[in-house]
Design an enzyme around this catalytic site. Structure first.
Site, PDB file in Angstrom:
ATOM      1  N   MET A  28       0.852  -1.186   0.000  1.00 33.14           N
ATOM      2  CA  MET A  28       0.000   0.000   0.000  1.00 33.14           C
ATOM      3  C   MET A  28       0.888   1.237   0.000  1.00 33.14           C
ATOM      4  SD  MET A  28      -1.865   0.129   3.684  1.00 33.14           S
ATOM      5  CE  MET A  28      -1.074  -0.312   5.217  1.00 33.14           C
ATOM      6  N   ARG A  61      -3.812  -2.724  10.906  1.00 29.07           N
ATOM      7  CA  ARG A  61      -3.668  -2.235  12.281  1.00 29.07           C
ATOM      8  C   ARG A  61      -3.765  -3.381  13.284  1.00 29.07           C
ATOM      9  NH1 ARG A  61      -6.944   3.547  11.602  1.00 29.07           N
ATOM     10  NH2 ARG A  61      -5.088   4.690  10.867  1.00 29.07           N
ATOM     11  N   TYR A  97       3.995   3.128  12.291  1.00 23.34           N
ATOM     12  CA  TYR A  97       3.307   2.909  11.014  1.00 23.34           C
ATOM     13  C   TYR A  97       1.890   2.376  11.204  1.00 23.34           C
ATOM     14  CZ  TYR A  97       5.418  -1.935  10.914  1.00 23.34           C
ATOM     15  OH  TYR A  97       5.837  -3.224  11.161  1.00 23.34           O
ATOM     16  N   GLU A  98       1.129   2.458  10.114  1.00 24.30           N
ATOM     17  CA  GLU A  98      -0.320   2.161  10.116  1.00 24.30           C
ATOM     18  C   GLU A  98      -1.083   3.075  11.070  1.00 24.30           C
ATOM     19  OE1 GLU A  98      -1.125   0.556   7.717  1.00 24.30           O
ATOM     20  OE2 GLU A  98       0.809  -0.359   7.298  1.00 24.30           O
ATOM     21  N   GLY A  99      -0.632   4.323  11.174  1.00 23.26           N
ATOM     22  CA  GLY A  99      -1.242   5.280  12.083  1.00 23.26           C
ATOM     23  C   GLY A  99      -0.556   5.215  13.422  1.00 23.26           C
TER      24      GLY A  99
END
Length: 572
Positions: A161, A294, A429-431
């Protein structure tokens, strides 16, 4: 001692804590019988122990490299990925229509954690593909599904992604990548993306990039972003990799950890891509992938914590230093109170964080199987907690693992430091974990707190009974749950979101502490308050659950003290 898959823990959690039986009772997952689940865990454990774990150190010492525009992965990673692909592990929860196993996410979460514990740098590759598979299942056209899903599920092709750009990190809406219609249903994608995990490699024959970009008439911000599938090699008429697309790897990042995972800067120069979902629907489609990731990243943190715990236990059980302070001790540093404190806390939090992740996965499975809005809301609440607490546990346990080793923990040859280096990025990462917490106190409270209160009601109902049978465990958890309820009500009363955000992280951590207590209490009740699991539960209630008090005090502190110091004063 090498990595040992914690199969008894998973089975115990499935049977006594997270309620996998309720999932399997649904028609959708009826084939995931206890025998099938046990066999899957055993086989995944063998894969992780025998094939993946031996690659972990070599990946750290011999990083992926870029040679003449081609990425070469660490020695043995190609065979490791092949073993993952041939075992069908990438498509565990994928649709059987396209070659997936259709198993519960709860089982997939446990398997992914084992693989992350064994070799996180390599496990990132199938995790990215799993997220892309889910995004395509929900948002792609039938033709796109027919072409790409079987290849991704089999591991012939892998997925990535592409969100982040140099000027657009957490603020994804600031991206500048562009998509121009070609007039034939395809689009020309141009722009640069950074931090692309497994953006290029040599372990599969094609790489499918999901890229966020803006169409010419796209609105500013996130509302104008669309999602495109951009393969490294354009599929020919037979669906095989054909001519190279106009994209390239600019460079690989030199990272603190995860050296075996190629993290790429990707350049797209009019690369051909296909729209996934609707125009301007990119964030909705990408969030399908991100929510999957997540939970997976939370599992990565837990996996690293498990590995660090095992390493620390091995060292502490062999290292002799000083005189044992207890009668009948082992004669090793494990006898010393502070070392025992660290090891016990590490073990208790690994169990708590693992339980929370599996609770989240179970809620996802129930929502998938039943379509229940209540289960969907439960999964939405638990996802940011599972991600943030799982990764915080990974960092905390890995750090304590270094401390248990003493000076040797600072020496790379022991391997203790690698766990901390590898896990550190998982809270980013991933928020970031801060963003997860902000999501919890904002979007996840937009229902007036209904989903949160339903979860707290469940905990209190269970705890109410436990207070009678096991008051030393039930009473403190009931009180902590009440305090969390009161702070949730306080959060809901704050109209200024920044006031909520100032206390968001401690609020999430307090929530995790209560959920961890819930898991430990259920574990203790399941064994009639006796044995190692009950002893660990008592330790958690005594030493770790009380942290919720400080967290909730911070959560309710507001934001005025944070801004009392001006930016200039902070710089002094």
């Amino acid at each position: 001692m090498s990595y040992r898959a914690p199969l008894p823990d998973y089975q115990f959690l499935f049977d006594h804590v997270v309620g996998l039986d309720e999932v399997v009772a649904q028609d959708r997952f009826a084939e995931a019988t206890p025998d099938v689940t046990s066999a899957i865990l055993s086989e995944a454990g063998r894969l992780s122990e025998d094939i993946l774990a031996p690659l972990n150190r070599s990946g750290d010492l011999t990083p992926a490299r870029l040679e003449n525009g081609v990425v070469r992965t660490s020695p043995g990673f190609d065979k490791g990925f092949q073993a993952i692909a041939e075992g069908g592990w990438i498509g565990m929860s994928a649709d059987p229509e396209y070659g997936g196993m259709g198993l519960p996410m709860t089982v997939t979460t446990a398997v992914n954690e084992m693989m992350a514990s064994a070799c996180l740098s390599l496990q990132l590759a199938p995790l990215m593909s799993q997220g892309q598979i889910e995004a395509l299942e929900h948002h792609a056209s039938d033709d796109m599904k027919d072409l790409y899903l079987p290849k991704l599920i089999s591991g012939e092709w892998t997925g990535t992604m592409n969100l982040t750009e140099p000027q657009a990190g957490s603020d994804v809406g600031a991206l500048s990548s562009k998509a121009e219609p070609n007039g034939d249903g395809t689009y020309s994608i141009s722009g640069q993306k950074i931090y692309i995990t497994w953006g290029d490699h040599d372990v599969a024959e094609n790489i499918c990039h999901l890229v966020l970009a803006r169409l010419p008439d796209g609105a500013a911000g996130t509302k104008g972003i669309s999602l495109f599938l951009v393969p490294k090699y354009l599929p020919d008429d037979a669906g095989n990799p054909g001519v190279a697309n106009t994209l390239k790897v600019v460079s690989l990042e030199h990272k603190l950890g995860l050296h075996g995972s190629p993290t790429a800067v990707m350049q797209y120069d009019g690369a051909k891509g296909w729209l996934v979902g609707k125009e301007a629907g990119g964030m909705r489609a990408m969030f399908t992938m991100m929510n999957n990731a997540r939970l997976g990243v939370g599992g990565q943190g837990i996996g690293i914590a498990e590995g660090a715990l095992q390493k620390a236990l091995e060292y502490a059980s062999e290292r002799k230093q000083g005189h044992s302070p207890i009668e009948g001790g082992t004669g090793t540093i494990m006898d010393h109170a502070d070392v025992r404190r660290m090891l016990s806390a590490m073990k208790a939090d690994v169990f708590a964080s693992r339980a929370i992740a599996l609770m989240c996965a179970t809620a996802i499975d129930m929502q998938t199987a039943t379509g229940s809005a209540e289960w969907g809301a439960r999964a939405a609440v638990l996802t940011p907690i599972a991600k943030a607490f799982g990764t915080e546990t990974g960092m905390r346990v890995a750090e304590m693992g270094v401390q248990v080793h003493g000076g040797m923990g600072f020496i790379e040859e022991t391997g203790a430091a690698q766990f901390y280096r590898d896990v550190r990025v998982t809270s980013i990462y991933e928020g970031t974990n801060g963003i997860q917490a902000m999501d919890l106190v904002a979007r996840k409270l937009m229902d007036g707190g209904d989903a949160v209160f339903a979860l707290l009601d469940e905990i209190e109902s269970y705890t109410e009974t436990a207070r009678k049978d096991c008051p030393t465990l039930g009473e403190p958890l009931w009180e902590a749950t009440e305090s969390l309820r009161e702070t949730t009500e306080w959060m809901l009363a704050q109209e200024n979101l920044n006031t909520r955000f100032a206390g968001a992280v401690p609020f999430l951590m307090a929530f995790a502490r209560v959920l961890g207590g819930y898991a430990h209490l259920k574990a203790a009740i399941a064994v009639n308050g006796k044995g190692p699991r009950a002893k660990l539960a008592r330790l958690y209630m005594t030493r770790l659950l009380p942290e919720h008090t400080g967290y909730l005090a911070q959560a309710r502190a507001g934001d005025s003290d944070l801004y009392a110091l001006s930016a200039d004063e902070l710089m002094l």
